[in-house]
Scaffold this motif. Structure first.
Motif, short mmCIF file in Angstrom:
data_model
loop_
_atom_site.label_atom_id
_atom_site.label_comp_id
_atom_site.label_asym_id
_atom_site.label_seq_id
_atom_site.Cartn_x
_atom_site.Cartn_y
_atom_site.Cartn_z
N THR A 87 6.20 12.74 1.35
CA THR A 87 5.55 12.17 0.65
C THR A 87 5.61 10.26 0.70
O THR A 87 4.82 9.54 0.57
CB THR A 87 6.47 11.85 -0.70
OG1 THR A 87 6.06 13.55 -0.85
CG2 THR A 87 5.97 11.73 -1.94
N ILE A 88 6.68 9.66 1.04
CA ILE A 88 7.30 9.18 1.55
C ILE A 88 5.77 8.54 2.49
O ILE A 88 5.60 7.00 2.71
CB ILE A 88 8.65 8.57 2.13
CG1 ILE A 88 9.67 9.23 1.35
CG2 ILE A 88 9.23 7.14 2.71
CD1 ILE A 88 11.06 9.58 2.20
N GLY A 89 5.67 9.76 3.78
CA GLY A 89 4.24 8.66 4.48
C GLY A 89 3.05 8.24 3.89
O GLY A 89 2.52 7.18 4.18
N TRP A 90 2.72 9.50 2.95
CA TRP A 90 1.73 8.92 2.35
C TRP A 90 1.88 7.75 1.21
O TRP A 90 0.73 6.78 1.31
CB TRP A 90 1.08 10.01 1.28
CG TRP A 90 0.62 11.04 2.55
CD1 TRP A 90 0.82 12.66 2.95
CD2 TRP A 90 -0.49 10.60 3.22
NE1 TRP A 90 -0.12 12.69 3.69
CE2 TRP A 90 -0.52 12.14 3.94
CE3 TRP A 90 -1.99 9.41 3.78
CZ2 TRP A 90 -1.89 12.15 4.67
CZ3 TRP A 90 -3.18 9.89 3.61
CH2 TRP A 90 -2.73 11.18 5.09
N TRP A 91 2.37 7.40 0.78
CA TRP A 91 3.19 6.22 0.46
C TRP A 91 2.73 4.32 0.83
O TRP A 91 2.01 4.36 0.36
CB TRP A 91 4.91 5.94 -1.01
CG TRP A 91 5.12 5.38 -1.54
CD1 TRP A 91 4.25 4.58 -2.26
CD2 TRP A 91 6.66 4.99 -2.45
NE1 TRP A 91 5.02 3.56 -3.25
CE2 TRP A 91 6.36 3.73 -2.84
CE3 TRP A 91 7.48 5.50 -1.54
CZ2 TRP A 91 7.31 3.72 -3.38
CZ3 TRP A 91 8.72 5.20 -2.24
CH2 TRP A 91 8.52 4.40 -3.30
N GLN A 92 3.40 4.92 1.42
CA GLN A 92 3.11 4.04 2.59
C GLN A 92 1.67 4.07 3.30
O GLN A 92 1.39 2.37 3.09
CB GLN A 92 3.96 3.99 3.79
CG GLN A 92 5.70 3.56 3.39
CD GLN A 92 6.24 4.31 5.05
OE1 GLN A 92 5.59 4.63 5.94
NE2 GLN A 92 7.56 3.49 5.30
N VAL A 93 0.88 4.87 3.40
CA VAL A 93 -0.58 4.47 3.37
C VAL A 93 -0.94 3.82 2.05
O VAL A 93 -2.36 3.35 2.53
CB VAL A 93 -0.81 5.77 4.04
CG1 VAL A 93 -2.38 6.02 4.23
CG2 VAL A 93 -0.07 6.29 5.54
N VAL A 94 -0.87 4.64 1.20
CA VAL A 94 -1.54 3.82 0.07
C VAL A 94 -1.51 1.69 -0.14
O VAL A 94 -2.08 1.67 -0.63
CB VAL A 94 -1.09 4.56 -1.36
CG1 VAL A 94 -1.85 4.58 -2.59
CG2 VAL A 94 -2.08 6.15 -1.19
N ILE A 95 -0.44 1.79 -0.08
CA ILE A 95 0.56 0.79 0.22
C ILE A 95 -0.38 -0.17 0.98
O ILE A 95 -0.74 -1.12 0.77
CB ILE A 95 2.14 0.43 -0.04
CG1 ILE A 95 2.72 1.20 -0.76
CG2 ILE A 95 2.30 -0.95 0.19
CD1 ILE A 95 4.26 1.04 -0.51
N SER A 96 -0.67 0.51 2.25
CA SER A 96 -1.37 -0.59 3.59
C SER A 96 -3.07 -0.89 2.29
O SER A 96 -3.32 -1.40 2.60
CB SER A 96 -1.30 0.37 4.48
OG SER A 96 0.15 0.69 5.32
N PHE A 97 -3.77 0.56 2.21
CA PHE A 97 -5.01 0.04 1.40
C PHE A 97 -4.98 -0.22 0.63
O PHE A 97 -5.79 -1.49 0.22
CB PHE A 97 -5.16 1.40 0.55
CG PHE A 97 -6.41 1.94 0.46
CD1 PHE A 97 -7.23 2.71 1.02
CD2 PHE A 97 -7.47 1.33 -1.21
CE1 PHE A 97 -8.39 3.56 0.77
CE2 PHE A 97 -8.11 1.63 -1.05
CZ PHE A 97 -9.31 2.48 -0.63
N VAL A 98 -4.17 -0.88 -0.17
CA VAL A 98 -3.88 -1.81 -1.40
C VAL A 98 -4.60 -2.88 -0.51
O VAL A 98 -4.52 -4.51 -0.60
CB VAL A 98 -3.06 -1.78 -2.42
CG1 VAL A 98 -2.51 -2.72 -3.64
CG2 VAL A 98 -2.93 -0.49 -3.49
N ILE A 99 -2.94 -2.90 -0.12
CA ILE A 99 -2.61 -4.20 1.15
C ILE A 99 -3.79 -4.91 1.24
O ILE A 99 -4.58 -5.87 1.48
CB ILE A 99 -1.92 -4.18 2.08
CG1 ILE A 99 -0.76 -4.46 0.35
CG2 ILE A 99 -2.13 -6.07 2.46
CD1 ILE A 99 0.37 -4.71 1.78
N ALA A 100 -4.91 -4.16 2.19
CA ALA A 100 -5.64 -4.34 3.01
C ALA A 100 -7.19 -4.81 2.10
O ALA A 100 -7.82 -5.99 2.09
CB ALA A 100 -6.63 -2.80 3.70
N THR A 101 -7.04 -4.34 1.41
CA THR A 101 -7.90 -4.82 -0.28
C THR A 101 -8.37 -5.90 -0.50
O THR A 101 -9.20 -6.12 -0.42
CB THR A 101 -8.67 -4.19 -1.30
OG1 THR A 101 -7.16 -3.72 -2.67
CG2 THR A 101 -8.40 -2.11 -1.38
#
Length: 510
Positions: A87-101
């Motif tokens: 779950t922590i790993g996917w949380w980090q992935v979603v954070i990266s998604f948001v920042i990239a946008t």
């Protein structure tokens, strides 16, 4: 199914250039100088160095070790430690998604300002030009505004460049791009700093930045600011370094690489401070005011203060191209690394090929970016999203990951052994103390301090409704989506996250 060997960097230099390219971004240029100036000037370098040695480099080493040991992106790497940790790993992935946008949008602005610099199209009032003529921002933020074509087309170009580079893979795409971009960034920025140092008033700007105010060292907020700057500038806490290190060879020197990347990033920040404050000193001298009256950070520094300097200095157009060109390159190398986190996570969990992952997942990030941010209220959405995802996404996710890895799963001894097996600089008790005690305490205090400020007054005076929809919802949504992704039934054919899928050929020393 036959497992394909994982891509690898062609050399340690290739990995280091990519890691440095990720760390050196927009924040190095427009955030560090102002943070240092506001927190003791030259005296700030002491807590800054302490923060680098007790938090920045130890965290880099931990993320490098996790990536290399498990040879997977954050969700699968953490799942191999313990299934719920995915779950922590996917949380980090979603954070990266948001920042990239939204990160891509700032690069698009810098692309346009390279052109604006030649004719100095911002006229006598760079601030009015930025928010009025260029961004067409309304008085108050709204939703579903019209598109701003002057931002839209360079944003499309930025995404085309990023996705094409990623499509070529680790060696032929990311590594090759950084081998070109990082030396070019060094040349451009060195030229910019040299030019800034020759300006009238440059010495006053440097005095303002580096004159130490030793009394500030007794102020706890100064130390928190130092740790915050190190933390946010090194690309740690949201999966980038775990992802990049997963493409390392088994015999790579991890501690040495972390030292090089950490000090290279800090050296660039100090160089940026010299260039920025030499320029601000010139602006202050030309306006007949003190440096403190023109010192600023972020968008105001890059797109208001610097254009004001460019307009009245000799060869200002060339200076502007150098400055905004540096922003574009620094931004691109960071954006590439952020998007790679999401692409790699989907590849590792589904077995999807490189091209479908890049153009499918990366294309989705680009689509969200294009729909939301090149709009009239895009600047407000960007500001709120950036603030909340940084404070309650990156920092909080890092704190949770540290507590889980260090105290719940007790993985530090195993990670230490893995790093020491191939590293020139051996880790000892200091590393475990830094990660088990010092860094969690500092991150925890940053959370408390940030929340206290949040409840004292609305961020930037925005309405509560806007902050709930564009700020808090982004931070909370990242966590909730991370939880959902961790429990999704993934399609068959991906990597089995419960097994060490290391191919025999990858055990060799590359």
């Amino acid at each position: 199914m036959t497992e394909q060997p994982r891509e690898q960097w062609s050399s340690r230099t290739g990995f280091l250039l990519a890691a440095i390219g990720s760390a050196v971004g927009l924040g190095n240029i427009w955030r560090f100088p102002a943070i240092a100036y506001e927190n003791g000037g030259g005296a700030f370098l002491l807590p800054y160095l302490v923060a680098l040695l007790t938090a920045g480099i130890p965290l880099l080493i931990m993320e490098y070790t996790i990536g290399r040991k498990y040879r997977m992106s954050p969700p699968v790497a953490l799942r191999r430690m313990a299934r719920p940790a995915e779950t922590i790993g996917w949380w980090q992935v979603v954070i990266s998604f948001v920042i990239a946008t939204y990160y891509a949008v700032i690069i698009a602005w810098a692309v346009r300002y390279m052109g604006f610099s030649v004719g100095q199209q911002w006229g006598d009032d760079p601030e009015a030009f930025l928010f009025g003529d260029f961004l067409r921002a309304p008085e108050t933020p709204g939703f579903m505004d019209g598109f701003v074509s002057g931002v839209l087309w360079p944003l499309l170009a930025v995404w085309v460049v990023v996705l094409v580079i990623l499509a070529f893979g680790i060696r032929n795409g990311i590594e090759l791009a950084n081998k070109i971009f990082i030396p070019l960034l060094g040349v451009l920025f060195a030229a910019l700093v040299i030019r800034a140092l020759t300006l009238d008033g440059a010495a006053d700007g440097l005095d303002a930045l580096f004159t130490p105010n030793w009394s500030e060292l007794g102020n706890g907020s100064v130390w928190v600011a130092a740790y915050g700057q190190i933390f946010f500038s090194l690309s740690i806490g949201f999966g980038i370094m775990v992802t990049y290190a997963s493409y390392l060879g088994r015999r790579s020197d991890l501690t040495g690489s972390a030292m090089v990347a950490g000090f290279a990033n800090s050296s660039f920040e100090i160089l940026a401070g010299i260039g920025v404050f030499a320029t601000l000193g010139h602006l202050a001298a030309a306006a007949g005011v003190g440096v403190h009256e023109v010192a600023t950070a972020g968008i105001g520094l890059a797109f208001v203060a610097f254009p004001a300097v460019i307009s009245e200095m000799p060869l200002g157009g060339l200076f502007g191209v150098l400055f905004f060109g540096s922003l574009v390159i620094a931004g691109l190398t960071s954006l590439i690394s952020i998007v790679q986190v999401v692409v790699s996570a989907v590849q590792d969990r589904t077995g999807m090929g490189r091209l479908p992952a890049v153009f499918g997942v990366g294309g989705l990030i680009a689509l969200v970016s294009i729909l939301l941010f090149p709009t009239e209220s895009g600047i407000f959405l960007l500001d709120a999203s950036d603030h909340f995802i940084n404070q309650y996404g990156i920092a909080l996710a890092a704190l949770v990951a540290l507590v889980v890895i260090v105290w719940v799963l007790r993985q530090l001894p195993s990670l230490q052994q893995n790093a020491n097996a191939t590293s020139a600089i051996r880790l000892g008790v200091w590393w475990r103390i830094c990660l088990g005690v010092v860094t969690p305490i500092v991150l925890g205090w940053m959370m408390v301090d940030s929340l206290r400020a949040e409840f004292d007054e609305n961020y930037e005076g925005y309405s509560t409704g806007f902050l709930l929809s564009a700020g808090w919802s982004v931070a909370v949504g990242a966590l909730l989506i991370g939880v959902i992704l961790a429990f999704l039934p993934w399609p068959a054919g991906g990597e089995n996250p419960d097994l060490d899928m290391e191919a025999p050929a990858e055990r060799k020393d590359h």
